[in-house]
Write a protein that holds these residues in place. Sequence first.
Motif, PDB file in Angstrom:
ATOM      1  N   LYS A   2       0.817  -1.294  -0.082  1.00 45.90           N
ATOM      2  CA  LYS A   2       0.076   0.030   0.191  1.00 45.90           C
ATOM      3  C   LYS A   2       0.741   1.139  -0.199  1.00 45.90           C
ATOM      4  O   LYS A   2       1.821   1.399   0.847  1.00 45.90           O
ATOM      5  CB  LYS A   2      -0.978   0.044   1.167  1.00 45.90           C
ATOM      6  CG  LYS A   2      -1.826   1.355   1.294  1.00 45.90           C
ATOM      7  CD  LYS A   2      -2.800   1.271   2.505  1.00 45.90           C
ATOM      8  CE  LYS A   2      -3.635   2.458   2.480  1.00 45.90           C
ATOM      9  NZ  LYS A   2      -4.645   2.792   3.506  1.00 45.90           N
ATOM     10  N   ILE A   3       0.701   2.046  -1.009  1.00 40.09           N
ATOM     11  CA  ILE A   3       1.321   3.215  -1.148  1.00 40.09           C
ATOM     12  C   ILE A   3       0.392   4.447  -1.330  1.00 40.09           C
ATOM     13  O   ILE A   3      -0.350   4.525  -2.258  1.00 40.09           O
ATOM     14  CB  ILE A   3       2.337   3.215  -2.357  1.00 40.09           C
ATOM     15  CG1 ILE A   3       3.313   1.993  -2.408  1.00 40.09           C
ATOM     16  CG2 ILE A   3       3.438   4.491  -2.590  1.00 40.09           C
ATOM     17  CD1 ILE A   3       4.348   1.672  -3.666  1.00 40.09           C
ATOM     18  N   VAL A   4       0.467   5.374  -0.493  1.00 35.39           N
ATOM     19  CA  VAL A   4      -0.346   6.605  -0.364  1.00 35.39           C
ATOM     20  C   VAL A   4       0.460   7.777  -1.172  1.00 35.39           C
ATOM     21  O   VAL A   4       1.662   8.094  -0.807  1.00 35.39           O
ATOM     22  CB  VAL A   4      -0.638   7.011   0.997  1.00 35.39           C
ATOM     23  CG1 VAL A   4      -1.455   8.300   0.952  1.00 35.39           C
ATOM     24  CG2 VAL A   4      -1.542   6.015   1.497  1.00 35.39           C
ATOM     25  N   VAL A   5      -0.118   8.376  -2.206  1.00 35.73           N
ATOM     26  CA  VAL A   5       0.536   9.411  -2.942  1.00 35.73           C
ATOM     27  C   VAL A   5      -0.283  10.778  -2.580  1.00 35.73           C
ATOM     28  O   VAL A   5      -1.222  10.948  -2.962  1.00 35.73           O
ATOM     29  CB  VAL A   5       0.447   9.083  -4.453  1.00 35.73           C
ATOM     30  CG1 VAL A   5       1.212  10.064  -5.346  1.00 35.73           C
ATOM     31  CG2 VAL A   5       1.016   7.866  -4.669  1.00 35.73           C
ATOM     32  N   ILE A   6       0.561  11.416  -1.792  1.00 35.91           N
ATOM     33  CA  ILE A   6       0.276  12.940  -1.592  1.00 35.91           C
ATOM     34  C   ILE A   6       0.248  13.874  -2.739  1.00 35.91           C
ATOM     35  O   ILE A   6       1.364  13.857  -3.287  1.00 35.91           O
ATOM     36  CB  ILE A   6       0.804  13.335  -0.279  1.00 35.91           C
ATOM     37  CG1 ILE A   6       0.933  12.259   0.835  1.00 35.91           C
ATOM     38  CG2 ILE A   6       0.538  14.721   0.070  1.00 35.91           C
ATOM     39  CD1 ILE A   6      -0.422  12.055   1.593  1.00 35.91           C
ATOM     40  N   GLY A   7      -0.769  14.305  -3.150  1.00 32.07           N
ATOM     41  CA  GLY A   7      -0.708  14.952  -4.315  1.00 32.07           C
ATOM     42  C   GLY A   7      -1.040  14.133  -5.483  1.00 32.07           C
ATOM     43  O   GLY A   7      -0.813  14.383  -6.669  1.00 32.07           O
ATOM     44  N   SER A  31      -5.211  14.031  -1.949  1.00 35.21           N
ATOM     45  CA  SER A  31      -5.099  15.400  -1.909  1.00 35.21           C
ATOM     46  C   SER A  31      -6.567  15.841  -1.410  1.00 35.21           C
ATOM     47  O   SER A  31      -7.464  15.251  -1.077  1.00 35.21           O
ATOM     48  CB  SER A  31      -5.122  15.589  -3.276  1.00 35.21           C
ATOM     49  OG  SER A  31      -6.457  15.299  -4.150  1.00 35.21           O
ATOM     50  N   PRO A  32      -6.519  17.394  -1.174  1.00 37.65           N
ATOM     51  CA  PRO A  32      -7.643  17.960  -0.876  1.00 37.65           C
ATOM     52  C   PRO A  32      -8.913  17.436  -1.688  1.00 37.65           C
ATOM     53  O   PRO A  32      -9.839  17.342  -1.182  1.00 37.65           O
ATOM     54  CB  PRO A  32      -7.521  19.531  -1.070  1.00 37.65           C
ATOM     55  CG  PRO A  32      -6.042  19.471  -0.742  1.00 37.65           C
ATOM     56  CD  PRO A  32      -5.448  18.375  -1.376  1.00 37.65           C
ATOM     57  N   ARG A  33      -8.601  16.982  -2.799  1.00 35.22           N
ATOM     58  CA  ARG A  33      -9.879  16.716  -3.740  1.00 35.22           C
ATOM     59  C   ARG A  33     -10.419  15.268  -3.342  1.00 35.22           C
ATOM     60  O   ARG A  33     -11.540  15.063  -3.674  1.00 35.22           O
ATOM     61  CB  ARG A  33      -9.257  16.503  -5.223  1.00 35.22           C
ATOM     62  CG  ARG A  33     -10.510  16.495  -6.502  1.00 35.22           C
ATOM     63  CD  ARG A  33      -9.779  16.533  -7.593  1.00 35.22           C
ATOM     64  NE  ARG A  33      -8.787  17.542  -7.886  1.00 35.22           N
ATOM     65  CZ  ARG A  33      -7.858  17.611  -8.911  1.00 35.22           C
ATOM     66  NH1 ARG A  33      -8.059  16.577  -9.766  1.00 35.22           N
ATOM     67  NH2 ARG A  33      -7.081  18.362  -9.073  1.00 35.22           N
ATOM     68  N   THR A  34      -9.880  14.593  -2.663  1.00 31.73           N
ATOM     69  CA  THR A  34      -9.993  13.223  -2.031  1.00 31.73           C
ATOM     70  C   THR A  34     -10.174  13.128  -0.460  1.00 31.73           C
ATOM     71  O   THR A  34     -10.512  12.428   0.167  1.00 31.73           O
ATOM     72  CB  THR A  34      -9.231  12.130  -2.363  1.00 31.73           C
ATOM     73  OG1 THR A  34      -8.017  12.393  -1.637  1.00 31.73           O
ATOM     74  CG2 THR A  34      -8.714  12.089  -3.907  1.00 31.73           C
ATOM     75  N   GLY A  35     -10.524  14.579  -0.037  1.00 28.30           N
ATOM     76  CA  GLY A  35     -10.717  14.706   1.404  1.00 28.30           C
ATOM     77  C   GLY A  35      -9.597  14.673   2.434  1.00 28.30           C
ATOM     78  O   GLY A  35      -9.752  14.455   3.761  1.00 28.30           O
ATOM     79  N   ILE A  36      -8.235  14.704   1.725  1.00 28.69           N
ATOM     80  CA  ILE A  36      -7.358  14.582   2.795  1.00 28.69           C
ATOM     81  C   ILE A  36      -6.158  15.868   2.581  1.00 28.69           C
ATOM     82  O   ILE A  36      -5.485  16.246   1.269  1.00 28.69           O
ATOM     83  CB  ILE A  36      -6.369  13.441   2.287  1.00 28.69           C
ATOM     84  CG1 ILE A  36      -7.200  12.197   2.224  1.00 28.69           C
ATOM     85  CG2 ILE A  36      -5.096  13.200   3.022  1.00 28.69           C
ATOM     86  CD1 ILE A  36      -6.691  11.038   1.525  1.00 28.69           C
ATOM     87  N   ASN A  37      -5.924  16.695   3.473  1.00 32.13           N
ATOM     88  CA  ASN A  37      -5.204  17.929   3.631  1.00 32.13           C
ATOM     89  C   ASN A  37      -4.188  17.893   4.369  1.00 32.13           C
ATOM     90  O   ASN A  37      -4.261  17.694   5.685  1.00 32.13           O
ATOM     91  CB  ASN A  37      -6.110  19.011   3.978  1.00 32.13           C
ATOM     92  CG  ASN A  37      -5.582  20.187   3.629  1.00 32.13           C
ATOM     93  OD1 ASN A  37      -4.445  20.435   3.708  1.00 32.13           O
ATOM     94  ND2 ASN A  37      -6.564  21.168   3.073  1.00 32.13           N
ATOM     95  N   THR A  38      -3.086  17.728   3.830  1.00 31.89           N
ATOM     96  CA  THR A  38      -1.761  17.797   4.872  1.00 31.89           C
ATOM     97  C   THR A  38      -1.506  19.195   5.621  1.00 31.89           C
ATOM     98  O   THR A  38      -0.879  19.041   6.391  1.00 31.89           O
ATOM     99  CB  THR A  38      -0.402  17.393   3.923  1.00 31.89           C
ATOM    100  OG1 THR A  38      -0.434  18.521   2.825  1.00 31.89           O
ATOM    101  CG2 THR A  38      -0.476  16.176   3.518  1.00 31.89           C
ATOM    102  N   LEU A  39      -1.865  20.180   5.213  1.00 30.26           N
ATOM    103  CA  LEU A  39      -1.902  21.328   5.672  1.00 30.26           C
ATOM    104  C   LEU A  39      -2.697  21.594   7.050  1.00 30.26           C
ATOM    105  O   LEU A  39      -2.113  22.074   7.945  1.00 30.26           O
ATOM    106  CB  LEU A  39      -2.151  22.669   4.642  1.00 30.26           C
ATOM    107  CG  LEU A  39      -1.772  23.896   5.050  1.00 30.26           C
ATOM    108  CD1 LEU A  39      -0.012  24.038   5.366  1.00 30.26           C
ATOM    109  CD2 LEU A  39      -1.977  25.077   3.966  1.00 30.26           C
ATOM    110  N   THR A  40      -3.882  20.930   7.114  1.00 31.36           N
ATOM    111  CA  THR A  40      -4.461  20.962   8.163  1.00 31.36           C
ATOM    112  C   THR A  40      -4.465  19.678   8.842  1.00 31.36           C
ATOM    113  O   THR A  40      -4.989  19.434  10.105  1.00 31.36           O
ATOM    114  CB  THR A  40      -6.084  21.290   7.902  1.00 31.36           C
ATOM    115  OG1 THR A  40      -6.583  20.132   7.039  1.00 31.36           O
ATOM    116  CG2 THR A  40      -6.234  22.412   6.879  1.00 31.36           C
ATOM    117  N   GLY A  41      -4.088  18.489   8.094  1.00 32.41           N
ATOM    118  CA  GLY A  41      -4.029  17.075   8.791  1.00 32.41           C
ATOM    119  C   GLY A  41      -5.362  16.346   8.597  1.00 32.41           C
ATOM    120  O   GLY A  41      -5.510  15.237   9.140  1.00 32.41           O
TER     121      GLY A  41
END
Length: 230
Positions: A2-7, A31-41
């Motif tokens: 399992k590899i998670v690709v941020i962005g 990504s934010p488009r998939t509900g995942i935001n690294t800036l806010t966590g």
Amino acid sequence: MKIVVIGGTGVLGSKVVDKLRDHGDEAVPASPRTGINTLTGEGLADALTGADVVVDVSNSPSFDDDPAMEFFTKSTANLEAAAKAAGVRHYVAVSIVGADQLPESGYLRAKVAQEKLIQESDIPYSIVRATQFAEFTGAITASMTVGDEVRVPDALIQPIAVDNVAAEVARVAEGEPLDDIENIGGPEKISFEQMARAVLAREGEAKTVVVDPHAGYFGTPLSLNSLVTA
């Protein structure tokens, strides 16, 4: 694996996801488009649950100095904390060839700060520094255009296709951590003048290309080999 690709929904990230899936990996675009935001966590903990590897190809929405620094340092800190909690064993990030040689660029200073955070974390890592994307040479040329002139620095550039960057990032993600920085570039080192002339010819534009010793790369002064691999 399992590899998670941020962005993973962007220009580079989507290609990395496709290549990993072609190899049989469980590649998850984040990504934010998939509900995942690294800036806010937001969504990070759930996304990284059970992940073996995280690949960060995300980019700051702003190229201005302070917002870029905030994005890369804050998002990297959040991602590292979530990856460590999830037991991720390999942290892969994409950076830029020559980033540490151009401190006058606030954006590149932010990329170097990101690299340092990754290097100092407890997670085994690999950093892939790439030269400028071939697909962006038109935008680079446009940034140097003033009226009917394109004023270019007396320096070299080594454009690399996004597809080739994606292939190398996928290969590194599937391998053992390098705990080091790898530099990759396109097949040919050319001058900015050659790049600009090729772009203008492709676009059918009749502009004059001027080699200007005072011209920079998005405002940053360059030496001959600032942006190319050794």
